[in-house]
Design a protein around this motif. Structure first.
Motif, PDB file in Angstrom:
ATOM      1  N   SER A  41       0.122   7.474  -0.339  1.00  0.00           N
ATOM      2  CA  SER A  41       0.126   6.404  -1.551  1.00  0.00           C
ATOM      3  C   SER A  41       1.420   5.346  -0.740  1.00  0.00           C
ATOM      4  O   SER A  41       2.097   4.032  -2.227  1.00  0.00           O
ATOM      5  CB  SER A  41      -0.320   6.220  -2.501  1.00  0.00           C
ATOM      6  N   LEU A  42       2.435   5.734  -0.408  1.00  0.00           N
ATOM      7  CA  LEU A  42       3.501   5.326  -0.188  1.00  0.00           C
ATOM      8  C   LEU A  42       3.073   3.880   1.121  1.00  0.00           C
ATOM      9  O   LEU A  42       4.709   2.610   0.916  1.00  0.00           O
ATOM     10  CB  LEU A  42       4.275   5.786   1.097  1.00  0.00           C
ATOM     11  N   PRO A  43       2.081   3.885   2.145  1.00  0.00           N
ATOM     12  CA  PRO A  43       2.078   2.685   3.083  1.00  0.00           C
ATOM     13  C   PRO A  43       2.201   2.245   1.478  1.00  0.00           C
ATOM     14  O   PRO A  43       2.532   0.651   2.095  1.00  0.00           O
ATOM     15  CB  PRO A  43       1.394   2.553   3.320  1.00  0.00           C
ATOM     16  N   PHE A  44       1.107   1.468   0.418  1.00  0.00           N
ATOM     17  CA  PHE A  44       0.664   1.173  -0.615  1.00  0.00           C
ATOM     18  C   PHE A  44       1.642   0.591  -1.189  1.00  0.00           C
ATOM     19  O   PHE A  44       1.887  -0.618  -1.230  1.00  0.00           O
ATOM     20  CB  PHE A  44      -0.450   1.756  -0.847  1.00  0.00           C
ATOM     21  N   ALA A  45       2.638   1.709  -1.700  1.00  0.00           N
ATOM     22  CA  ALA A  45       4.552   0.904  -2.079  1.00  0.00           C
ATOM     23  C   ALA A  45       4.823  -0.410  -1.721  1.00  0.00           C
ATOM     24  O   ALA A  45       5.106  -1.206  -2.123  1.00  0.00           O
ATOM     25  CB  ALA A  45       5.071   2.431  -2.657  1.00  0.00           C
ATOM     26  N   MET A  46       4.699   0.463  -0.443  1.00  0.00           N
ATOM     27  CA  MET A  46       5.858  -0.628   0.900  1.00  0.00           C
ATOM     28  C   MET A  46       4.998  -2.146   0.400  1.00  0.00           C
ATOM     29  O   MET A  46       5.478  -3.244   1.282  1.00  0.00           O
ATOM     30  CB  MET A  46       5.114  -0.122   2.062  1.00  0.00           C
ATOM     31  N   SER A  47       3.617  -2.532   0.961  1.00  0.00           N
ATOM     32  CA  SER A  47       2.840  -3.573   0.690  1.00  0.00           C
ATOM     33  C   SER A  47       3.448  -4.130  -0.454  1.00  0.00           C
ATOM     34  O   SER A  47       3.143  -5.380  -0.667  1.00  0.00           O
ATOM     35  CB  SER A  47       1.509  -2.947   1.231  1.00  0.00           C
ATOM     36  N   GLU A  48       3.626  -3.317  -1.976  1.00  0.00           N
ATOM     37  CA  GLU A  48       3.866  -4.035  -2.990  1.00  0.00           C
ATOM     38  C   GLU A  48       5.740  -4.553  -2.952  1.00  0.00           C
ATOM     39  O   GLU A  48       5.760  -5.876  -3.282  1.00  0.00           O
ATOM     40  CB  GLU A  48       3.455  -3.408  -4.240  1.00  0.00           C
ATOM     41  N   LEU A  49       6.589  -4.262  -2.058  1.00  0.00           N
ATOM     42  CA  LEU A  49       8.026  -3.908  -1.881  1.00  0.00           C
ATOM     43  C   LEU A  49       8.352  -4.987  -0.797  1.00  0.00           C
ATOM     44  O   LEU A  49       9.133  -6.060  -1.166  1.00  0.00           O
ATOM     45  CB  LEU A  49       8.669  -2.778  -1.752  1.00  0.00           C
ATOM     46  N   ASP A 198      -0.616  -8.847   7.930  1.00  0.00           N
ATOM     47  CA  ASP A 198      -0.448  -9.979   7.114  1.00  0.00           C
ATOM     48  C   ASP A 198       0.688  -8.959   6.494  1.00  0.00           C
ATOM     49  O   ASP A 198       0.163  -7.647   5.361  1.00  0.00           O
ATOM     50  CB  ASP A 198      -1.567 -10.039   6.189  1.00  0.00           C
ATOM     51  N   TYR A 199       1.959  -8.639   6.235  1.00  0.00           N
ATOM     52  CA  TYR A 199       2.796  -8.320   5.633  1.00  0.00           C
ATOM     53  C   TYR A 199       3.612  -9.044   3.995  1.00  0.00           C
ATOM     54  O   TYR A 199       4.237  -8.939   3.858  1.00  0.00           O
ATOM     55  CB  TYR A 199       4.361  -8.235   5.865  1.00  0.00           C
ATOM     56  N   SER A 200       2.887 -10.753   4.202  1.00  0.00           N
ATOM     57  CA  SER A 200       2.982 -10.722   3.030  1.00  0.00           C
ATOM     58  C   SER A 200       2.790 -10.269   1.264  1.00  0.00           C
ATOM     59  O   SER A 200       1.903  -8.707   1.364  1.00  0.00           O
ATOM     60  CB  SER A 200       2.672 -12.297   2.424  1.00  0.00           C
ATOM     61  N   TYR A 201       3.065 -10.457   0.261  1.00  0.00           N
ATOM     62  CA  TYR A 201       3.193  -9.420  -0.712  1.00  0.00           C
ATOM     63  C   TYR A 201       2.141  -9.610  -0.765  1.00  0.00           C
ATOM     64  O   TYR A 201       1.252 -10.358  -1.488  1.00  0.00           O
ATOM     65  CB  TYR A 201       4.216 -10.107  -1.839  1.00  0.00           C
ATOM     66  N   GLN A 209       2.672 -10.421  -8.169  1.00  0.00           N
ATOM     67  CA  GLN A 209       3.766  -9.968  -7.165  1.00  0.00           C
ATOM     68  C   GLN A 209       5.422  -9.372  -8.274  1.00  0.00           C
ATOM     69  O   GLN A 209       5.710  -7.895  -7.726  1.00  0.00           O
ATOM     70  CB  GLN A 209       4.159 -10.862  -6.200  1.00  0.00           C
ATOM     71  N   THR A 210       5.712  -9.745  -9.222  1.00  0.00           N
ATOM     72  CA  THR A 210       7.046  -8.717  -9.672  1.00  0.00           C
ATOM     73  C   THR A 210       6.021  -7.853 -10.571  1.00  0.00           C
ATOM     74  O   THR A 210       7.047  -6.645 -10.153  1.00  0.00           O
ATOM     75  CB  THR A 210       6.915  -9.470 -10.808  1.00  0.00           C
ATOM     76  N   MET A 211       4.662  -7.677 -11.347  1.00  0.00           N
ATOM     77  CA  MET A 211       4.780  -6.316 -11.842  1.00  0.00           C
ATOM     78  C   MET A 211       4.206  -5.860 -10.670  1.00  0.00           C
ATOM     79  O   MET A 211       4.043  -4.665 -10.517  1.00  0.00           O
ATOM     80  CB  MET A 211       2.859  -6.678 -11.980  1.00  0.00           C
ATOM     81  N   PHE A 275      -1.869  -1.340   9.194  1.00  0.00           N
ATOM     82  CA  PHE A 275      -2.545  -1.912   7.888  1.00  0.00           C
ATOM     83  C   PHE A 275      -2.145  -3.394   7.314  1.00  0.00           C
ATOM     84  O   PHE A 275      -2.637  -4.232   6.579  1.00  0.00           O
ATOM     85  CB  PHE A 275      -2.636  -1.240   7.037  1.00  0.00           C
ATOM     86  N   GLY A 276      -0.329  -2.820   6.961  1.00  0.00           N
ATOM     87  CA  GLY A 276      -0.327  -4.436   6.232  1.00  0.00           C
ATOM     88  C   GLY A 276      -0.468  -4.532   4.899  1.00  0.00           C
ATOM     89  O   GLY A 276      -0.644  -3.180   4.224  1.00  0.00           O
ATOM     90  N   ASN A 277      -1.024  -6.171   4.151  1.00  0.00           N
ATOM     91  CA  ASN A 277      -1.699  -5.961   2.065  1.00  0.00           C
ATOM     92  C   ASN A 277      -2.221  -5.222   2.635  1.00  0.00           C
ATOM     93  O   ASN A 277      -3.057  -5.549   1.158  1.00  0.00           O
ATOM     94  CB  ASN A 277      -0.489  -6.979   1.945  1.00  0.00           C
ATOM     95  N   SER A 278      -3.732  -5.253   3.517  1.00  0.00           N
ATOM     96  CA  SER A 278      -4.246  -4.545   3.023  1.00  0.00           C
ATOM     97  C   SER A 278      -4.416  -2.950   2.474  1.00  0.00           C
ATOM     98  O   SER A 278      -5.690  -1.843   3.255  1.00  0.00           O
ATOM     99  CB  SER A 278      -5.542  -4.777   4.418  1.00  0.00           C
ATOM    100  N   VAL A 279      -3.851  -2.160   3.100  1.00  0.00           N
ATOM    101  CA  VAL A 279      -3.479  -0.525   2.941  1.00  0.00           C
ATOM    102  C   VAL A 279      -4.606  -0.241   1.713  1.00  0.00           C
ATOM    103  O   VAL A 279      -4.021  -0.918   0.890  1.00  0.00           O
ATOM    104  CB  VAL A 279      -2.484  -0.039   3.352  1.00  0.00           C
TER     105      VAL A 279
END
Length: 431
Positions: A41-49, A198-201, A209-211, A275-279
């Motif tokens: 799940s770390l790539p997913f965490a990266m997409s939120e950070l 896409d690497y945006s939040y 985005q904050t949550m 995968f960017g933020n679609s992971v």
């Protein structure tokens, strides 16, 4: 089996009954405890950070937790002739008999019992995923049934007497964690970057985005939760004035942290890069192909969580059996051990099938326990016991870890609570 009254109870308890572990036991026990299926799940965490905060938080977490782990290894035998075999014993030495128990034990139990419940859910989900990939046309089976099937293994192997007796299972689990982590990042690399990546939040609004950012901090903290069993692992090692246990233990820990870096950083960064933020929250789901490789990875996850469950369960068994024998005055018999361990496994199964979204709950409760026990409680104990000179390098380093871990502890539960509320809205029990 009944012990004679003259026999030391520590010779019966699972943490201290066998002290012949080698340095490499420390390596694979620590890898098994540290590298959970949460690495996926770390790539997913990266997409939120995001790239900057994500890389910073992960590298800082690796450095900080390696430092605090070194402190715990050093403190295991800091008093000549005495060993702090359990986390709460070290806490009692630092804070007093009663206060030390109340500070350490609740947090340690949240981490260990909570992790075991998550491993029950993860094992069931891996079995369900394997079933779906192997048998496309089969009738769908509820996750509940897969969790029950997975639990049957633990009703058997939980009766192994001590931590050293599960070393082969732990070794297999450590190998599996390295294997499925390698599959995750290598398959992502081979697949190549998605079109229009896409690497945006991920969140659509600043609030979301904050949550999400706070939740991701909890996910990273969850990934570095092996400290709760480190003293118990070190307790299984022989020690003498000429060769204290900290020498082989630290050697094993260094190798373990190299493996942790090899598993965590490539999975998190290559998965997010691809995968960017679609992971997905499990990067293996994003991959989907080739099917045989994803099946193999899920088999590896399944084997790994069997070992992880046992490494976290042994200290809990030790606590329960110590309480029942020393406080409740039960006789230390095989029947007591049989009943106690079966009841514990049954409890984790019940919670897992009732709340299969327990990972979100763990992010909430774990924020109060994972960050303290891994990131800054060892530093507070070090400051209380060793009393380094104010504003010295050691003093400043410990206070940096305390502040960093304290921020994780405060922020992670906020995002997790929001996720729990959203998940619970549409949840049906035992569906």
């Amino acid at each position: 089996m009944t012990l004679d009254n003259n026999v030391n109870i520590d010779d019966w308890l699972p943490v201290t009954s066998n002290r012949n572990a080698k340095w490499w036991y420390s390596t694979f026990h620590n890898v098994t405890a540290m590298v959970g299926a949460g690495v996926l799940s770390l790539p997913f965490a990266m997409s939120e950070l995001g790239w900057g905060p994500g890389v910073t938080v992960m590298v800082l977490s690796w450095v900080v937790t390696l430092y605090t782990l070194w402190e715990m290894v050093e403190m295991h035998e800091m008093i000549p002739g005495k060993r702090f075999d359990r986390y709460h014993e070290l806490g009692q030495h630092a804070f007093g008999e009663k206060l030390g128990l109340w500070i350490v034990v609740p947090q340690q139990l949240i981490v260990e019992v909570g992790s075991d419940i998550v491993y029950m859910v993860t094992g069931g989900k891996s079995m369900k995923k394997i079933h779906e990939l192997v048998c496309h046309d089969c009738k769908p089976i509820k996750l509940t049934y897969f969790i029950l099937i997975f639990s049957s293994v633990h009703f058997v192997i939980s009766h192994l007497p001590n931590l050293n007796s599960v070393s082969i299972i732990s070794l297999a689990a450590a190998i599996m964690s390295l294997s499925y982590s390698t599959i995750a990042w290598a398959a992502s690399l081979v697949k190549g970057v998605n079109e229009n990546v896409d690497y945006s939040y991920r969140g659509k609004t600043p609030t979301a985005q904050t949550m999400n950012f706070f939740t991701a901090l909890g996910d990273v903290a969850f990934a570095f939760a092996g400290h709760n069993v480190v003293l118990e692992i070190q307790a299984t090692m022989p020690s003498s004035p000429e060769r204290p246990s900290k020498e082989p233990m630290w050697k094993g820990v260094k190798f373990a942290y190299i493996v942790v870096a090899i598993c965590y950083f490539p999975v998190a960064w290559i998965g997010y890069y691809t995968f960017g933020n679609s992971v997905e929250d499990n990067v293996l789901i994003s991959l989907e192909e080739p099917v045989w490789l994803i099946i193999a990875a899920n088999v590896f996850v399944l084997v790994h969580v069997i070992g992880s469950y046992q490494v976290f369960a042994m200290p809990v068994f030790d606590m329960l059996e110590t309480f029942l024998v020393k406080k409740m005055k039960f006789k230390p018999t095989s029947i007591l051990r049989f009943v106690t361990r079966n009841v514990y496994v049954a409890f984790t199964v019940f919670v897992a099938i009732t709340f299969p979204f327990f990972g979100g709950l763990l992010g909430f409760f774990g924020g109060f326990a994972f960050a303290p026990t891994s990131y800054f409680l060892p530093c507070i104990i070090w400051l209380r016991i060793c009393k380094p000179k104010r504003f010295s390098f050691t003093w400043c380093t410990n206070w940096f870890c305390i502040i960093f871990g304290g921020l994780l502890m405060m922020l992670a539960p906020i995002g997790a609570l929001r996720n729990i509320i959203q998940t619970a809205k549409n949840y049906e029990f035992y569906s």
